[in-house]
Enzyme design. Structure first.
Site, PDB file in Angstrom:
ATOM      1  N   ASP A 173     -98.618  90.020  43.360  1.00  0.00           N
ATOM      2  CA  ASP A 173     -98.873  90.065  44.808  1.00  0.00           C
ATOM      3  C   ASP A 173    -100.016  89.124  45.160  1.00  0.00           C
ATOM      4  OD1 ASP A 173     -97.929  92.441  47.033  1.00  0.00           O
ATOM      5  OD2 ASP A 173     -99.531  91.049  47.595  1.00  0.00           O
ATOM      6  N   SER A 201     -98.876  82.906  44.225  1.00  0.00           N
ATOM      7  CA  SER A 201     -97.891  82.930  45.305  1.00  0.00           C
ATOM      8  C   SER A 201     -96.518  82.578  44.742  1.00  0.00           C
ATOM      9  CB  SER A 201     -98.265  81.914  46.385  1.00  0.00           C
ATOM     10  OG  SER A 201     -97.211  81.812  47.317  1.00  0.00           O
ATOM     11  N   ASN A 228     -89.058  90.479  45.901  1.00  0.00           N
ATOM     12  CA  ASN A 228     -89.329  91.378  47.022  1.00  0.00           C
ATOM     13  C   ASN A 228     -90.388  90.831  47.981  1.00  0.00           C
ATOM     14  OD1 ASN A 228     -89.773  94.319  48.204  1.00  0.00           O
ATOM     15  ND2 ASN A 228     -91.774  93.601  47.487  1.00  0.00           N
ATOM     16  N   SER A 248     -82.013  91.543  54.298  1.00  0.00           N
ATOM     17  CA  SER A 248     -82.406  92.380  55.440  1.00  0.00           C
ATOM     18  C   SER A 248     -81.246  92.468  56.419  1.00  0.00           C
ATOM     19  CB  SER A 248     -83.601  91.744  56.142  1.00  0.00           C
ATOM     20  OG  SER A 248     -83.813  92.355  57.389  1.00  0.00           O
ATOM     21  N   TYR A 254     -86.626  84.324  59.724  1.00  0.00           N
ATOM     22  CA  TYR A 254     -86.503  85.396  58.729  1.00  0.00           C
ATOM     23  C   TYR A 254     -85.031  85.670  58.412  1.00  0.00           C
ATOM     24  CZ  TYR A 254     -87.292  90.225  56.997  1.00  0.00           C
ATOM     25  OH  TYR A 254     -87.337  91.390  56.266  1.00  0.00           O
ATOM     26  N   GLY A 255     -84.209  85.704  59.446  1.00  0.00           N
ATOM     27  CA  GLY A 255     -82.774  85.977  59.247  1.00  0.00           C
ATOM     28  C   GLY A 255     -82.111  84.894  58.408  1.00  0.00           C
ATOM     29  N   LYS A 303     -83.190  85.398  54.877  1.00  0.00           N
ATOM     30  CA  LYS A 303     -82.600  86.596  54.275  1.00  0.00           C
ATOM     31  C   LYS A 303     -81.107  86.428  54.008  1.00  0.00           C
ATOM     32  CE  LYS A 303     -86.065  89.390  53.680  1.00  0.00           C
ATOM     33  NZ  LYS A 303     -86.596  89.473  52.296  1.00  0.00           N
ATOM     34  N   ALA A 317     -87.400 100.655  55.441  1.00  0.00           N
ATOM     35  CA  ALA A 317     -88.464 101.561  55.009  1.00  0.00           C
ATOM     36  C   ALA A 317     -89.688 101.408  55.903  1.00  0.00           C
ATOM     37  CB  ALA A 317     -88.849 101.272  53.557  1.00  0.00           C
TER      38      ALA A 317
HETATM   39  P1  NAI Z   1     -95.077  94.664  52.767  1.00  0.00           P
HETATM   40  O1  NAI Z   1     -95.794  93.725  53.675  1.00  0.00           O
HETATM   41  O2  NAI Z   1     -95.604  96.022  52.586  1.00  0.00           O
HETATM   42  O3  NAI Z   1     -94.903  94.011  51.331  1.00  0.00           O
HETATM   43  C1  NAI Z   1     -94.662  92.653  51.124  1.00  0.00           C
HETATM   44  C2  NAI Z   1     -95.574  92.197  50.011  1.00  0.00           C
HETATM   45  O4  NAI Z   1     -95.300  90.830  49.696  1.00  0.00           O
HETATM   46  C3  NAI Z   1     -97.048  92.288  50.394  1.00  0.00           C
HETATM   47  O5  NAI Z   1     -97.751  93.082  49.467  1.00  0.00           O
HETATM   48  C4  NAI Z   1     -97.516  90.845  50.378  1.00  0.00           C
HETATM   49  O6  NAI Z   1     -98.873  90.685  49.985  1.00  0.00           O
HETATM   50  C5  NAI Z   1     -96.549  90.220  49.404  1.00  0.00           C
HETATM   51  N1  NAI Z   1     -96.452  88.766  49.559  1.00  0.00           N
HETATM   52  C6  NAI Z   1     -96.324  88.070  50.706  1.00  0.00           C
HETATM   53  N2  NAI Z   1     -96.295  86.762  50.475  1.00  0.00           N
HETATM   54  C7  NAI Z   1     -96.402  86.601  49.131  1.00  0.00           C
HETATM   55  C8  NAI Z   1     -96.398  85.474  48.275  1.00  0.00           C
HETATM   56  N3  NAI Z   1     -96.310  84.218  48.774  1.00  0.00           N
HETATM   57  N4  NAI Z   1     -96.495  85.669  46.948  1.00  0.00           N
HETATM   58  C9  NAI Z   1     -96.585  86.924  46.439  1.00  0.00           C
HETATM   59  N5  NAI Z   1     -96.600  88.020  47.212  1.00  0.00           N
HETATM   60  C10 NAI Z   1     -96.499  87.878  48.536  1.00  0.00           C
HETATM   61  O7  NAI Z   1     -93.575  94.717  53.322  1.00  0.00           O
HETATM   62  P2  NAI Z   1     -92.291  95.548  52.800  1.00  0.00           P
HETATM   63  O8  NAI Z   1     -91.707  96.197  53.972  1.00  0.00           O
HETATM   64  O9  NAI Z   1     -92.610  96.334  51.599  1.00  0.00           O
HETATM   65  O10 NAI Z   1     -91.316  94.337  52.418  1.00  0.00           O
HETATM   66  C11 NAI Z   1     -90.788  94.093  51.119  1.00  0.00           C
HETATM   67  C12 NAI Z   1     -89.540  93.240  51.245  1.00  0.00           C
HETATM   68  O11 NAI Z   1     -88.513  93.981  51.908  1.00  0.00           O
HETATM   69  C13 NAI Z   1     -89.729  91.962  52.064  1.00  0.00           C
HETATM   70  O12 NAI Z   1     -88.978  90.933  51.473  1.00  0.00           O
HETATM   71  C14 NAI Z   1     -89.158  92.339  53.400  1.00  0.00           C
HETATM   72  O13 NAI Z   1     -88.742  91.208  54.126  1.00  0.00           O
HETATM   73  C15 NAI Z   1     -88.007  93.216  52.983  1.00  0.00           C
HETATM   74  N6  NAI Z   1     -87.508  94.101  54.014  1.00  0.00           N
HETATM   75  C16 NAI Z   1     -88.249  95.185  54.404  1.00  0.00           C
HETATM   76  C17 NAI Z   1     -87.738  96.031  55.373  1.00  0.00           C
HETATM   77  C18 NAI Z   1     -88.433  97.276  55.758  1.00  0.00           C
HETATM   78  O14 NAI Z   1     -87.834  98.069  56.530  1.00  0.00           O
HETATM   79  N7  NAI Z   1     -89.639  97.514  55.297  1.00  0.00           N
HETATM   80  C19 NAI Z   1     -86.473  95.732  56.074  1.00  0.00           C
HETATM   81  C20 NAI Z   1     -85.768  94.610  55.540  1.00  0.00           C
HETATM   82  C21 NAI Z   1     -86.290  93.827  54.564  1.00  0.00           C
END
Ligand code: NAI
Length: 298
Positions: free
Chosen positions: A39, A74, A101, A153, A166-167, A170, A198
């Site tokens: 992360d 990253s 993720n 997504s 984003y779309g 994804k 989530a």
């Molecule tokens: P979140 O923001 O809690 O987690 C995303 C994580 O990715 C963060 O910890 C962030 O620091 C890390 N991150 C961002 N850029 C980075 C990089 N360049 N290198 C390494 N790490 C990086 O968000 P969430 O909701 O847990 O999202 C996880 C995945 O699920 C994402 O791909 C998101 O697009 C996808 N998603 C989430 C949905 C939801 O309802 N929460 C819906 C659809 C998709």
């Protein structure tokens, strides 16, 4: 059948410092996988960096008796992807599982889009999956075993206002997964993609009354299955939220056919074109040609 376990397996989970990735990492670790907790630690829009979140999750796994190493590179560059995979090799000597993720949001209606809203979103979600998977994929092919789980997504599969960037990223991950599935199958390297829902910091302001039932820990069991040696599906899209899981398909009906197709025929036969009669779900691009033969031979 025995319970799903990961004895000796090594998993990279990107973006595992928060939200869904953290849960994926914790649940894989609880079943014996050794984890690279990647992360960058930035904000939801991808700015900033902080080594804290990755380290905290790695510590959480270790204090529960598991094995984990933190990584803060990253995903968004080839060097970053290579460094993440190298972290797995240095710590554990192999890579069996990649869960792509990591993600950020830079929502904006399309007419207001600027390069700083497009490039980072594509680079983290789409390029990031390429750059982390590529070095791992080479190892997985050689060892004849691997599991890749990508994260799409509903915004990509079905469209969402303000999320062209984003779309596109994804839905790009769906194409990435489908091609990977075909390339990896013979060597037991499987690739699937989830479209999760989530309550996380990314979505906490968006979910409304559903939020309480959408705990991220209810998504991870699907990732655990897809990452396991008991998984025998590949190239699948799974919608997962709040304990519900469902296959999502790209399907094609029989359609309308005319040997000498004209624009007017398209206009006048919209109902037949749009009818969902005789749907097929092609497993690959060649199978899609089958619908043409079906309608021509009718
Ligand atoms: P979140 O923001 O809690 O987690 C995303 C994580 O990715 C963060 O910890 C962030 O620091 C890390 N991150 C961002 N850029 C980075 C990089 N360049 N290198 C390494 N790490 C990086 O968000 P969430 O909701 O847990 O999202 C996880 C995945 O699920 C994402 O791909 C998101 O697009 C996808 N998603 C989430 C949905 C939801 O309802 N929460 C819906 C659809 C998709």
């Amino acid at each position: 059948m025995t319970d799903i376990g990961f004895d000796g397996r090594v998993a990279i989970v990107t973006g595992a410092g928060h939200g869904l990735g953290r849960q994926h990492a914790l649940q894989l670790a609880a079943r014996g996988a050794r984890i690279v907790v990647n992360d960058l630690g930035g904000t939801v829009d991808g700015t900033g960096a902080d080594a804290g979140p990755a380290q905290q999750v790695a510590d959480e796994i270790k204090s529960a008796g598991g094995e984990a190493v933190a990584n803060t590179d990253s995903v968004a560059s080839q060097e970053g992807g290579e460094a993440i995979v190298q972290t797995a090799l240095d710590a554990f000597g192999r890579v069996d599982i990649v869960v792509n993720n990591a993600g950020i949001l830079r929502d904006k209606a399309f007419h207001n889009l600027t390069p700083d809203l497009l490039d980072p979103v594509l680079q983290v979600h789409l390029y990031g999956a390429f750059w982390v998977t590529l070095p791992a994929w080479k190892l997985m092919r050689e060892q004849g075993y691997g599991r890749v789980v990508n994260t799409s997504s509903a915004a990509g599969l079905f469209g969402n206002f303000g999320q062209t960037n984003y779309g596109a990223a994804k839905m790009g991950l769906v194409g990435f997964t489908k091609a990977l599935a075909q390339e990896g199958h013979k060597r037991n390297v499987l690739a699937n993609v989830i479209a999760p829902g989530a309550r996380t910091r990314m979505t906490e302001d968006l979910l409304g009354p559903m939020a309480d039932s959408l705990d991220p820990e209810k998504v991870s069991p699907v990732v655990v299955y897809l990452a396991s040696d008991q998984c025998d599906v590949t190239g699948q899209i799974l919608s997962v939220a709040g304990g519900r899981v469902s296959r999502v398909v790209v399907a094609e009906p029989l359609g309308y056919y005319s040997k000498d197709l004209t624009p007017e025929q398209v206009r006048d036969n919209w109902d037949a074109i749009a009818s969902l009669e005789d749907l097929i779900v092609p497993d690959n691009a060649n199978e899609e040609i089958g619908q043409l033969l079906n309608v021509v031979n009718r």
